[in-house]
Motif scaffolding. Structure first.
Motif, PDB file in Angstrom:
ATOM      1  N   VAL A  66       0.859  -1.190   0.000  1.00  0.00           N
ATOM      2  CA  VAL A  66       0.000   0.000   0.000  1.00  0.00           C
ATOM      3  C   VAL A  66       0.891   1.234   0.000  1.00  0.00           C
ATOM      4  N   LEU A  67       0.482   2.272  -0.742  1.00  0.00           N
ATOM      5  CA  LEU A  67       1.204   3.543  -0.782  1.00  0.00           C
ATOM      6  C   LEU A  67       0.593   4.518   0.208  1.00  0.00           C
ATOM      7  N   ARG A  68       1.424   5.048   1.100  1.00  0.00           N
ATOM      8  CA  ARG A  68       0.976   6.092   2.014  1.00  0.00           C
ATOM      9  C   ARG A  68       1.503   7.443   1.544  1.00  0.00           C
ATOM     10  N   GLY A  69       0.753   8.488   1.815  1.00  0.00           N
ATOM     11  CA  GLY A  69       1.182   9.835   1.460  1.00  0.00           C
ATOM     12  C   GLY A  69       0.118  10.825   1.885  1.00  0.00           C
ATOM     13  N   GLY A  70       0.528  11.911   2.518  1.00  0.00           N
ATOM     14  CA  GLY A  70      -0.431  12.879   3.026  1.00  0.00           C
ATOM     15  C   GLY A  70      -0.682  14.018   2.049  1.00  0.00           C
ATOM     16  N   ALA A  71      -1.957  14.248   1.724  1.00  0.00           N
ATOM     17  CA  ALA A  71      -2.341  15.405   0.915  1.00  0.00           C
ATOM     18  C   ALA A  71      -2.724  16.578   1.821  1.00  0.00           C
ATOM     19  N   PHE A  72      -3.302  16.260   2.967  1.00  0.00           N
ATOM     20  CA  PHE A  72      -3.614  17.254   3.997  1.00  0.00           C
ATOM     21  C   PHE A  72      -2.764  16.910   5.218  1.00  0.00           C
ATOM     22  N   LYS A  73      -1.992  17.862   5.726  1.00  0.00           N
ATOM     23  CA  LYS A  73      -1.065  17.590   6.815  1.00  0.00           C
ATOM     24  C   LYS A  73      -1.368  18.457   8.030  1.00  0.00           C
ATOM     25  N   PRO A  74      -1.767  17.837   9.157  1.00  0.00           N
ATOM     26  CA  PRO A  74      -1.925  18.594  10.397  1.00  0.00           C
ATOM     27  C   PRO A  74      -0.550  18.890  10.991  1.00  0.00           C
ATOM     28  N   ARG A  75      -0.230  20.127  11.206  1.00  0.00           N
ATOM     29  CA  ARG A  75       1.089  20.490  11.717  1.00  0.00           C
ATOM     30  C   ARG A  75       0.952  21.318  12.991  1.00  0.00           C
ATOM     31  N   THR A  76       1.905  21.185  13.879  1.00  0.00           N
ATOM     32  CA  THR A  76       1.876  21.938  15.129  1.00  0.00           C
ATOM     33  C   THR A  76       1.961  23.430  14.870  1.00  0.00           C
ATOM     34  N   SER A  77       2.818  23.841  13.950  1.00  0.00           N
ATOM     35  CA  SER A  77       2.947  25.259  13.598  1.00  0.00           C
ATOM     36  C   SER A  77       2.076  25.587  12.382  1.00  0.00           C
ATOM     37  N   PRO A  78       1.333  26.681  12.438  1.00  0.00           N
ATOM     38  CA  PRO A  78       0.521  27.072  11.281  1.00  0.00           C
ATOM     39  C   PRO A  78       1.361  27.520  10.097  1.00  0.00           C
ATOM     40  N   TYR A  79       2.671  27.702  10.323  1.00  0.00           N
ATOM     41  CA  TYR A  79       3.547  28.157   9.248  1.00  0.00           C
ATOM     42  C   TYR A  79       4.275  27.010   8.551  1.00  0.00           C
ATOM     43  N   SER A  80       4.081  25.793   9.046  1.00  0.00           N
ATOM     44  CA  SER A  80       4.708  24.628   8.422  1.00  0.00           C
ATOM     45  C   SER A  80       3.907  24.203   7.195  1.00  0.00           C
ATOM     46  N   PHE A  81       4.535  23.420   6.336  1.00  0.00           N
ATOM     47  CA  PHE A  81       3.899  22.909   5.129  1.00  0.00           C
ATOM     48  C   PHE A  81       2.647  22.121   5.488  1.00  0.00           C
ATOM     49  N   GLN A  82       1.524  22.498   4.916  1.00  0.00           N
ATOM     50  CA  GLN A  82       0.232  21.910   5.268  1.00  0.00           C
ATOM     51  C   GLN A  82      -0.286  20.899   4.245  1.00  0.00           C
ATOM     52  N   GLY A  83       0.507  20.611   3.224  1.00  0.00           N
ATOM     53  CA  GLY A  83       0.069  19.663   2.203  1.00  0.00           C
ATOM     54  C   GLY A  83      -0.488  20.358   0.975  1.00  0.00           C
ATOM     55  N   LEU A  84      -0.652  19.597  -0.086  1.00  0.00           N
ATOM     56  CA  LEU A  84      -1.112  20.144  -1.370  1.00  0.00           C
ATOM     57  C   LEU A  84      -2.615  20.047  -1.562  1.00  0.00           C
ATOM     58  N   GLY A  85      -3.314  19.443  -0.624  1.00  0.00           N
ATOM     59  CA  GLY A  85      -4.763  19.347  -0.733  1.00  0.00           C
ATOM     60  C   GLY A  85      -5.200  18.482  -1.897  1.00  0.00           C
ATOM     61  N   GLU A  86      -6.220  18.949  -2.635  1.00  0.00           N
ATOM     62  CA  GLU A  86      -6.771  18.137  -3.722  1.00  0.00           C
ATOM     63  C   GLU A  86      -5.738  17.849  -4.807  1.00  0.00           C
ATOM     64  N   GLU A  87      -4.826  18.764  -5.030  1.00  0.00           N
ATOM     65  CA  GLU A  87      -3.764  18.503  -6.002  1.00  0.00           C
ATOM     66  C   GLU A  87      -2.954  17.270  -5.586  1.00  0.00           C
ATOM     67  N   GLY A  88      -2.677  17.151  -4.300  1.00  0.00           N
ATOM     68  CA  GLY A  88      -1.961  15.980  -3.798  1.00  0.00           C
ATOM     69  C   GLY A  88      -2.780  14.708  -3.940  1.00  0.00           C
ATOM     70  N   LEU A  89      -4.083  14.801  -3.724  1.00  0.00           N
ATOM     71  CA  LEU A  89      -4.956  13.650  -3.898  1.00  0.00           C
ATOM     72  C   LEU A  89      -4.935  13.161  -5.351  1.00  0.00           C
ATOM     73  N   LYS A  90      -4.948  14.100  -6.278  1.00  0.00           N
ATOM     74  CA  LYS A  90      -4.913  13.729  -7.697  1.00  0.00           C
ATOM     75  C   LYS A  90      -3.602  13.023  -8.040  1.00  0.00           C
ATOM     76  N   MET A  91      -2.505  13.488  -7.440  1.00  0.00           N
ATOM     77  CA  MET A  91      -1.210  12.833  -7.672  1.00  0.00           C
ATOM     78  C   MET A  91      -1.221  11.414  -7.114  1.00  0.00           C
ATOM     79  N   LEU A  92      -1.803  11.241  -5.948  1.00  0.00           N
ATOM     80  CA  LEU A  92      -1.890   9.905  -5.356  1.00  0.00           C
ATOM     81  C   LEU A  92      -2.686   8.965  -6.264  1.00  0.00           C
ATOM     82  N   ALA A  93      -3.792   9.441  -6.791  1.00  0.00           N
ATOM     83  CA  ALA A  93      -4.615   8.612  -7.666  1.00  0.00           C
ATOM     84  C   ALA A  93      -3.870   8.277  -8.961  1.00  0.00           C
ATOM     85  N   GLU A  94      -3.135   9.245  -9.493  1.00  0.00           N
ATOM     86  CA  GLU A  94      -2.373   8.990 -10.719  1.00  0.00           C
ATOM     87  C   GLU A  94      -1.281   7.949 -10.474  1.00  0.00           C
TER      88      GLU A  94
END
Length: 281
Positions: A66-94
């Motif tokens: 199974v492939l794991r990968g986060g498109a939405f990322k909960p982070r402690t700091s609001p300034y950290s990378f939060q993920g690509l959202g739907e764009e990341g989901l599309k990459m996962l599906a591809e």
């Protein structure tokens, strides 16, 4: 005779007495909870297509199912990378279409469930949301298997009762994930409670997997904890792998390189065999 409290409280759906032989969770042709130990691997966060495809091909070649990968990322700091959202989901599906690996990714908000379920094969509930009961009910209705991570400060009973929310809402395809609990020693990110694997396997029919990457927080210790998890009876592993951890936008310090991951997979085959199981390759 049952007392008044027992009379209004049904037998727990997670109880081993309900399904003595154990529940099998199926996603994208992969079965979790059987004799085969299933390894889910990939980057903490989807950063770009090249990174994700490289990681996916590497973990598949090494034997991950199974492939794991986060498109939405909960982070402690609001300034950290939060993920690509739907764009990341599309990459996962591809990448799933290219490699054939089913996808697991985290959903953080009830409003995201339909969107994430359109792309993912397994919906992950992260440690921060273990007791987000609105979200638990929402993912139960998505028609997809759900992986429920243990909260950082959650007792085993609280963890199982969180799973009960999903089961009670009509979704029996639940995977429990031990990912470490908050301790007092700063050397490691968390304390990996491998005893919980043995305890929960006795208490529930649901499959149990272990995430050693988030538990220890440093890649050097991940292989040892992964081997120990298999020996303790885990039905699978959730491991972070990144083509270039030093450049990772999220949790690079706990990610294995493809080379280290391939080495670990070979070691896990021996441990699995020693406890009468096989590694899903």
């Amino acid at each position: 005779m049952k007392n008044a409290v027992q009379a209004i409280m049904p037998e727990k759906l997670f109880s081993r007495e309900r399904v003595a032989e154990g529940t099998l969770v199926r996603a994208g042709g992969v079965t979790i909870g059987g004799r085969e130990i299933v390894v889910m691997a990939g980057p903490c966060a989807v950063e770009d297509r090249e990174q994700l495809l490289g990681a996916a091909q590497a973990v598949k070649n090494a034997g991950a199912a199974v492939l794991r990968g986060g498109a939405f990322k909960p982070r402690t700091s609001p300034y950290s990378f939060q993920g690509l959202g739907e764009e990341g989901l599309k990459m996962l599906a591809e990448v799933r279409d290219i490699t054939g690996l089913p996808v697991i990714t985290e959903v953080m908000d009830p409003r995201q469930v339909v969107l994430v379920a359109d792309y993912a094969d397994i919906l992950q509930i992260g440690t921060r949301n273990m007791q987000n009961y609105t979200l638990l009910r929402e993912v139960a209705g998505a028609g997809k298997p759900v992986l429920l991570k243990r909260g950082q400060s959650a007792t085993i009973e609280e963890w199982l009762l969180a799973a009960e929310y999903i089961l009670a809402a009509g979704n029996s395809q639940v995977i429990l994930c031990e990912r470490g609990i908050r301790g007092f020693d700063p050397i490691l990110r968390n304390t990996l409670d491998l005893a919980s694997v043995a305890v929960v396997k006795q208490m529930t029919h649901l499959p149990v997997i272990v995430d050693p990457s988030h538990a220890v927080g440093k890649w050097h210790y991940v292989p040892a904890m992964a081997r120990a998890a298999v020996a303790a009876g885990a039905d699978g592993l959730l491991i972070e792998v990144h083509p270039c951890p030093e450049r990772a936008l999220c949790d690079g310090q706990q990610s294995l390189t493809p080379e280290h991951f391939a080495l670990l997979m070979g070691q896990l085959q021996h441990v699995a065999r020693a406890v009468g199981r096989t590694l899903s390759l």
